[in-house]
Design a protein around this motif. Sequence first.
Motif, PDB file in Angstrom:
ATOM      1  N   ASP A 110      -1.510  -4.440   8.312  1.00 55.02           N
ATOM      2  CA  ASP A 110      -0.820  -4.626   9.589  1.00 55.02           C
ATOM      3  C   ASP A 110      -1.239  -5.922  10.289  1.00 55.02           C
ATOM      4  O   ASP A 110      -0.785  -6.212  11.395  1.00 55.02           O
ATOM      5  CB  ASP A 110      -1.084  -3.433  10.513  1.00 55.02           C
ATOM      6  N   GLY A 111      -2.128  -6.700   9.647  1.00 54.22           N
ATOM      7  CA  GLY A 111      -2.589  -7.955  10.218  1.00 54.22           C
ATOM      8  C   GLY A 111      -3.678  -7.811  11.256  1.00 54.22           C
ATOM      9  O   GLY A 111      -4.093  -8.804  11.855  1.00 54.22           O
ATOM     10  N   LEU A 112      -4.159  -6.584  11.453  1.00 59.98           N
ATOM     11  CA  LEU A 112      -5.185  -6.334  12.460  1.00 59.98           C
ATOM     12  C   LEU A 112      -6.577  -6.280  11.828  1.00 59.98           C
ATOM     13  O   LEU A 112      -6.734  -5.898  10.661  1.00 59.98           O
ATOM     14  CB  LEU A 112      -4.918  -5.015  13.186  1.00 59.98           C
ATOM     15  N   LEU A 113      -7.547  -6.674  12.623  1.00 54.42           N
ATOM     16  CA  LEU A 113      -8.943  -6.544  12.245  1.00 54.42           C
ATOM     17  C   LEU A 113      -9.430  -5.170  12.679  1.00 54.42           C
ATOM     18  O   LEU A 113      -9.558  -4.894  13.873  1.00 54.42           O
ATOM     19  CB  LEU A 113      -9.781  -7.632  12.931  1.00 54.42           C
ATOM     20  N   TRP A 114      -9.687  -4.302  11.704  1.00 55.81           N
ATOM     21  CA  TRP A 114     -10.171  -2.950  11.986  1.00 55.81           C
ATOM     22  C   TRP A 114     -11.695  -2.963  11.965  1.00 55.81           C
ATOM     23  O   TRP A 114     -12.309  -3.509  11.048  1.00 55.81           O
ATOM     24  CB  TRP A 114      -9.610  -1.963  10.975  1.00 55.81           C
ATOM     25  N   VAL A 115     -12.290  -2.357  12.992  1.00 56.16           N
ATOM     26  CA  VAL A 115     -13.738  -2.400  13.184  1.00 56.16           C
ATOM     27  C   VAL A 115     -14.269  -0.985  13.380  1.00 56.16           C
ATOM     28  O   VAL A 115     -13.818  -0.259  14.280  1.00 56.16           O
ATOM     29  CB  VAL A 115     -14.115  -3.252  14.413  1.00 56.16           C
ATOM     30  N   ALA A 116     -15.212  -0.584  12.547  1.00 57.04           N
ATOM     31  CA  ALA A 116     -15.889   0.701  12.738  1.00 57.04           C
ATOM     32  C   ALA A 116     -16.936   0.541  13.838  1.00 57.04           C
ATOM     33  O   ALA A 116     -17.693  -0.431  13.847  1.00 57.04           O
ATOM     34  CB  ALA A 116     -16.557   1.145  11.445  1.00 57.04           C
ATOM     35  N   ILE A 117     -16.985   1.497  14.750  1.00 61.00           N
ATOM     36  CA  ILE A 117     -17.997   1.517  15.799  1.00 61.00           C
ATOM     37  C   ILE A 117     -18.930   2.691  15.501  1.00 61.00           C
ATOM     38  O   ILE A 117     -18.541   3.854  15.622  1.00 61.00           O
ATOM     39  CB  ILE A 117     -17.375   1.650  17.193  1.00 61.00           C
ATOM     40  N   ALA A 118     -20.151   2.375  15.105  1.00 66.17           N
ATOM     41  CA  ALA A 118     -21.063   3.419  14.638  1.00 66.17           C
ATOM     42  C   ALA A 118     -21.544   4.326  15.760  1.00 66.17           C
ATOM     43  O   ALA A 118     -21.746   5.526  15.545  1.00 66.17           O
ATOM     44  CB  ALA A 118     -22.259   2.780  13.928  1.00 66.17           C
TER      45      ALA A 118
END
Length: 320
Positions: free
Chosen positions: A223-231
């Motif tokens: 989708d062109g997005l930067l996906w970021v896990a938040i621990a």
Amino acid sequence: MTRRLIRPRRWDPPRLDDAGATARLDVARLLPTGGRGPEDVVFDREGRIIAGLADGRVVRIDPETGERTVLADTGGRPLGLHPRDDGGVLVCDHDKGLLEIGADGAVTRLVEVAFASNVVEASDGTIWFTSSTTQWTLEEHLGDVFEHSCTGRLLRRDTDGTVTTVLDGLKFANGLVLAPDESYLLVAETAGYRIRRHWVDGRTEVLVDNLPGFPDNMWLGSDGLLWVAIAAPRNALLDRLLPRPGFLRLLLWNLPDAVRPKAVPIAWAMAFTLDGERVHDLRTTDGSYGFVTSVAERNGLVVLGSLTASDVAVLGNSHA
């Protein structure tokens, strides 16, 4: 239990500014991994999920059927992964360093490095990878957060095998993403609550600052997005102590587990444009999943990995 001595460094964190969730994180189903701790989850070219487990195995999972295949056993603790088009996988292994798994399952060490965390490969074969800390282990990773050692690094392995430290002094370097045009890399600084953009020509800037939690692995979605896990969310007490004399953090660090501040149980993932604008902020505290250390999106399917869970979580939210 006697803990290792920490040597705290002062840092004045930005004042927390939490805009709150944009939607509830909805776990639709769980995919068993056959083990524990799928710390990083990524999609291969065929849309299958690849994850590394605490026992050293790297597995491939069909997200539709749940069918699992063991690709290799590193003999260590695989963390960040990068799938290659030929079916092989680059692996950052906490115990072994930077590894490659061939399409035939053969495991080769490319670089011996402490706490290898995440990895990407450019089209010309250049490999970029992070080392979270030179001072602490995965089991003791909170020691680095309390100490604020700033010994994280971004490294480059050229095709001739030469390894260069590109950036050092990073605040627990973690997730890594290569831009679509390969002109820059995005690096998560977990203990700095931010995402840094490093241009291949040497310029460095902050893309996203003052995150409300600890960013971990990242993924550039279809989708062109930067996906970021938040621990985990930021800890207010730790934020207050970071700019103060170090002995206060030392006292907190040495408290018994029963009385030390605990991370808030949460499952949390965010997504940003490549200009750093927030698009998604998905959270839940319902216990359906927790300690999210990775997130990946492909064709609207979003999956989560965790350092402590036994399954990969598939989200039910629509993100197309």
